[in-house]
Design a protein around this motif. Sequence first.
Motif, short mmCIF file in Angstrom:
data_model
loop_
_atom_site.label_atom_id
_atom_site.label_comp_id
_atom_site.label_asym_id
_atom_site.label_seq_id
_atom_site.Cartn_x
_atom_site.Cartn_y
_atom_site.Cartn_z
N PHE A 38 0.82 -1.20 0.00
CA PHE A 38 0.00 0.00 0.00
C PHE A 38 0.86 1.26 0.00
O PHE A 38 0.65 2.18 -0.78
CB PHE A 38 -0.93 -0.01 1.22
N VAL A 39 1.84 1.30 0.88
CA VAL A 39 2.70 2.48 0.96
C VAL A 39 3.55 2.65 -0.30
O VAL A 39 3.60 3.73 -0.89
CB VAL A 39 3.57 2.44 2.23
N PRO A 40 4.24 1.57 -0.80
CA PRO A 40 5.01 1.74 -2.03
C PRO A 40 4.15 2.16 -3.23
O PRO A 40 4.56 3.02 -4.01
CB PRO A 40 5.63 0.35 -2.26
N SER A 41 2.95 1.58 -3.34
CA SER A 41 2.10 1.96 -4.47
C SER A 41 1.64 3.40 -4.36
O SER A 41 1.57 4.12 -5.36
CB SER A 41 0.90 1.01 -4.56
N THR A 42 1.36 3.84 -3.13
CA THR A 42 0.95 5.25 -2.95
C THR A 42 2.10 6.18 -3.32
O THR A 42 1.90 7.22 -3.98
CB THR A 42 0.52 5.48 -1.50
N ILE A 43 3.30 5.82 -2.92
CA ILE A 43 4.47 6.64 -3.27
C ILE A 43 4.65 6.68 -4.78
O ILE A 43 4.94 7.75 -5.35
CB ILE A 43 5.73 6.09 -2.56
N ILE A 87 2.37 6.37 -7.07
CA ILE A 87 1.32 7.23 -7.65
C ILE A 87 1.68 8.69 -7.46
O ILE A 87 1.54 9.52 -8.37
CB ILE A 87 -0.04 6.91 -7.01
N TRP A 88 2.17 9.03 -6.25
CA TRP A 88 2.56 10.41 -5.98
C TRP A 88 3.78 10.86 -6.79
O TRP A 88 4.00 12.06 -6.97
CB TRP A 88 2.86 10.59 -4.49
N MET A 89 4.54 9.89 -7.26
CA MET A 89 5.72 10.24 -8.05
C MET A 89 5.38 10.79 -9.43
O MET A 89 6.24 11.36 -10.10
CB MET A 89 6.61 9.00 -8.22
N PHE A 90 4.14 10.62 -9.87
CA PHE A 90 3.78 11.04 -11.23
C PHE A 90 4.04 12.53 -11.47
O PHE A 90 4.75 12.90 -12.41
CB PHE A 90 2.32 10.68 -11.51
N PRO A 91 3.48 13.44 -10.65
CA PRO A 91 3.77 14.86 -10.90
C PRO A 91 5.24 15.21 -10.69
O PRO A 91 5.77 16.09 -11.37
CB PRO A 91 2.86 15.58 -9.89
N ILE A 92 5.87 14.52 -9.74
CA ILE A 92 7.29 14.81 -9.49
C ILE A 92 8.12 14.46 -10.72
O ILE A 92 9.00 15.23 -11.15
CB ILE A 92 7.78 14.04 -8.25
N LEU A 93 7.86 13.30 -11.31
CA LEU A 93 8.61 12.89 -12.50
C LEU A 93 8.31 13.78 -13.70
O LEU A 93 9.17 13.96 -14.57
CB LEU A 93 8.32 11.43 -12.82
N ILE A 94 7.10 14.30 -13.76
CA ILE A 94 6.80 15.26 -14.84
C ILE A 94 7.68 16.50 -14.70
O ILE A 94 8.23 17.01 -15.69
CB ILE A 94 5.30 15.64 -14.82
N ALA A 117 1.94 0.49 -9.97
CA ALA A 117 1.34 0.73 -8.66
C ALA A 117 -0.11 0.28 -8.60
O ALA A 117 -0.59 -0.08 -7.52
CB ALA A 117 1.43 2.22 -8.32
N THR A 118 -0.81 0.29 -9.73
CA THR A 118 -2.24 -0.04 -9.72
C THR A 118 -2.52 -1.16 -10.72
O THR A 118 -2.03 -2.26 -10.56
CB THR A 118 -3.07 1.21 -10.03
N ASN A 119 -3.29 -0.87 -11.73
CA ASN A 119 -3.58 -1.83 -12.79
C ASN A 119 -4.03 -1.07 -14.02
O ASN A 119 -4.21 0.15 -13.99
CB ASN A 119 -4.62 -2.86 -12.36
N VAL A 120 -4.23 -1.79 -15.10
CA VAL A 120 -4.53 -1.16 -16.38
C VAL A 120 -5.83 -0.37 -16.31
O VAL A 120 -5.90 0.79 -16.74
CB VAL A 120 -4.62 -2.23 -17.49
N LYS A 121 -6.88 -0.97 -15.79
CA LYS A 121 -8.18 -0.30 -15.76
C LYS A 121 -8.14 0.96 -14.91
O LYS A 121 -8.72 1.99 -15.26
CB LYS A 121 -9.24 -1.27 -15.24
N TRP A 122 -7.43 0.90 -13.75
CA TRP A 122 -7.35 2.06 -12.87
C TRP A 122 -6.66 3.22 -13.57
O TRP A 122 -7.12 4.36 -13.52
CB TRP A 122 -6.59 1.67 -11.60
N VAL A 123 -5.54 2.94 -14.26
CA VAL A 123 -4.78 4.00 -14.92
C VAL A 123 -5.58 4.59 -16.07
O VAL A 123 -5.73 5.82 -16.20
CB VAL A 123 -3.43 3.45 -15.42
N GLU A 124 -6.13 3.73 -16.94
CA GLU A 124 -6.76 4.23 -18.15
C GLU A 124 -8.14 4.82 -17.89
O GLU A 124 -8.70 5.46 -18.77
CB GLU A 124 -6.83 3.10 -19.19
#
Length: 969
Positions: A808-813, A815-822, A856-863
């Motif tokens: 849970f914690v690694p996947s949340t991190i 997900i939060w990395m998305f704007p940082i990596l942008i 961090a999640t799955n295909v359906k969640w992301v898309e």
Amino acid sequence: MVEQNLLLLLALAPFAGALLLTTLPRQAEQRAALFSGLTMLASLGLLAGMAKSITSDNVLTVDIDWIPTLGLSLSLRVDGFVWLFATLVMIIGLLIVVYAGFYMKGKDRLPRFFGLLLTFTGAMQGILLSGNLIMLVVFWELTSLMSFLLIGFWHGSAAARDGARTALVLTASGGVCLLFAILLIGQVAGSYQLDAVLKAGPEIQAHPYYGIILALFLIGAFTKSAQVPFHFWLPGAMAAPTPVSAFLHSATMVKAGIFLLVRFFPVLGGTELWFFAVTGIGMLTMTVGAVVALFRHDLKGLLAYSTISHLGLITALAGIGSTGAITAAIFHICNHAVFKASLFMVAGIIDHETGTRDMRRLGGLFRVMPITGLLAIVASAAMAGVPLLNGFLSKELFLAETVAWHNGTWLDDSLPYIAVVASALSVAYSLRFVMSVFFGPLARDLPKSPQEPAAWMRRPVELLVLICVLVGVLPALTLGPSINAAARAVLGDDLPYYDIAIWHGVNAPLLLSLVAFGVGILLYSSMARGIAAGPEGPPLLHRLRGQKLYDQIMLRGTWIWPRRALSRLSTDSLQPQLRLVVLVAFIVALGSLWHNFHLAETLRQTAPSPGFALMWLIGGACAIGAAWQAKYHRFAALVMLGGAGVVTCLTFAWFSAPDLAVTQLLVEIITTTLLLLGLRWLPNRREEILRDTLMPARVRRARDLFIAVCSGMGITAIAYAIMTRPRIPNVGDWFLANAYHSGGGTNVVNVILVDFRAFDTFGEITVLAIVGLTVYALLRRFRPASESIDAPEQQSGNIANRLDDYLFVPSTIMIWMFPILIVVSAYFFFRGHDLPGGGFAAGVTMAIAFLLQYLATNVKWVEARLTVLPIHWMGIGLLIAAGTGIGSWIFGFPFMTAHARYVTLPLIGDVPFATALIFDLGVFALVVGATVLMLIAIAHQSLRAARMREQEEEASKDANKKKETPVWN
């Protein structure tokens, strides 16, 4: 200067129009036709703006340097001949667009059709306008490619697919021969510029390679213009939509070879070899086409072979090569385009309104389609050469040239007799076209009830028939000045004015015409019933078809013989193929360096570093371990491969190459993760393979190890020899000295990639786009092995719940990395011209941001939360990169020339800016698109596996129900 700008716009207009048509939806029929027509009309306006300069015998040119050191430039050139031909293409094209808008109304994918039509028009214009021979060949092959797409537009038809494939193979193969001829011509003439080559005719004809050049050149021209024995592709192209047939067979593709023959007559013509080859093939084609046309039952088939016959006529005139012959050839190019386009449109109208093109089923249509019938009669009369129509005048000029003395050879003496026979056959098939379709009893049991077509579907035919009459009655006022300007452009400015008149008195050409009319009428009258009842083709000869011979050659050459050779020389296994590639490379390198390899007398060496040696020892161990474990333990091999990649990254950093280190690290992350995701869907390896313990397998592995060690040692020796040589001035010094002043950046690596060698980078990102699309296409067809369909143990039962808690914690991190990596991606992008980074590194970083979301999640969640359109990213990236390069042309610089300067911004001050930044933006977009496309292709395997599991479960339930259902006797 104004005319030069008009010329540049003329060359770009069809391609720009085709590009804009791709933005229209599939159902936008009217808008697509309207926009295509406006593009053609605008091109005609541009040609009209040049008319005054052209008629005064000027040659308009535009030269844009491309690779000046190789003498290659993008040159555009218009003289009287080109202007007349280009105007003809645009007039016919405009009328075809109007006709197609009604003929193909209600059909699917019309924007695509008109886009292909405009691109084809642009390619044909490119052939006409090219002032550089290499550029001419490029457009020549582009017409072959676009004709393939147009002929096969209705790809659901097997005939369309076969016709398109045959046309592409023949014309593209001829284009290869033409390329070799052009390369030889350029070497002999010392230039690939058309103006220089046109002046080098005597040198080329006196050269020992003249015979080879002529043979290759004529193969290219004859294949494109359907001359015997390459004529059979043209009837097969009749499977195309009728507007395509009308365009291809009147003013465009088949006339490209004729254009080349006339254009290059001053260079290659006037010799006895030219006369026999060109005139002989032309007269043979004229006769064969006329004979077959008379016996064809399909309307478009008759018109196709009549086109072949008339192309032979023009080819023969180009072979004769006198002043009158060249003038007559240019005149008949125009006349044939007008009456043949109208006849093809009439054939399309008949097919559209009756549902058939079989002349044996048609008849009496003049009663229900009188206007169409009248137009067909006039156009057919022009094709037959009836007086007071345009076809009569050019055919009279042709007959006059056949009667005239040229060289006294047997072919020269036989020209009048062959011309009369072919002309009589032309009268006969023209009569058959009219009489079989429009006269006699009214046809019954047709698929459709015949009636006049929509008025605007007939308007283009009416205009073309009116031109036939006007040119036939007033030739000197209509086409006379343009024909003479075109002839002077080919033969020289000192050519006297050629008066085209209706009446030249009672002379030999007129008597030959009368004989041809009499024989043609008698021939049709005596054979009409027999032809209708006979087979499709001449008696006794209808079984001898070039298409059948071609099919046999293609079957054997592309299927039977290659498969036999493959079965004997190759294998389906990848390992032997790789072994052969490496072995051949090793042997070639060894042979090249056997007597040339030596170390420098004074070696340039640095003191060894224990830390660096230890690092490479670890990297080497990882590489060896990866190779050792690759067969049975893929995961372990991938981990060790990643270790070798990290050592490579540290090596770049060690040797002060931070740009390469950053790129290597980012690429290592993305490739390792993608490979790891791909391993999930591969079948398990089983170590219990008995054959691996046998002697043949051990010998094979020992052999492969020996080849690998020898190849590695060879690379090591070459690298050592290069790196220990004394340093000498090289191109790297020039890059270091000019990166800032010429490229506007202090990061030399990035300036090289996006400025100095931007053309190379453009090719590399194009390859990356192709790779991304290929991986996506392969994975779309990939189906996981049955043992890989089941969900992993970690995703089942209580384990899955515990795993979700642990991650849970690694996947949340992540997900939060998305704007940082942008932000990191933007940082790499904007600093890349001066510090380590750039578009490629920024693109890979952005792709990693998307990758983390999927992990961090799955295909359906992301898309469900992100709309990712990677193919759009790739297309936009290529367009931006190409547009940046093309933009330099506008300012008169070579393709991909960058510009750097300081831009003053409010509140900030002077900020460095380079157009290479825009190019780098294209690189960034394409890298993101290609990488994410591959990621999506792998990620969607989980959805496919889930569907397959559901199908298996349903099938299992159904099977259990059937077993439980009692069977009563």
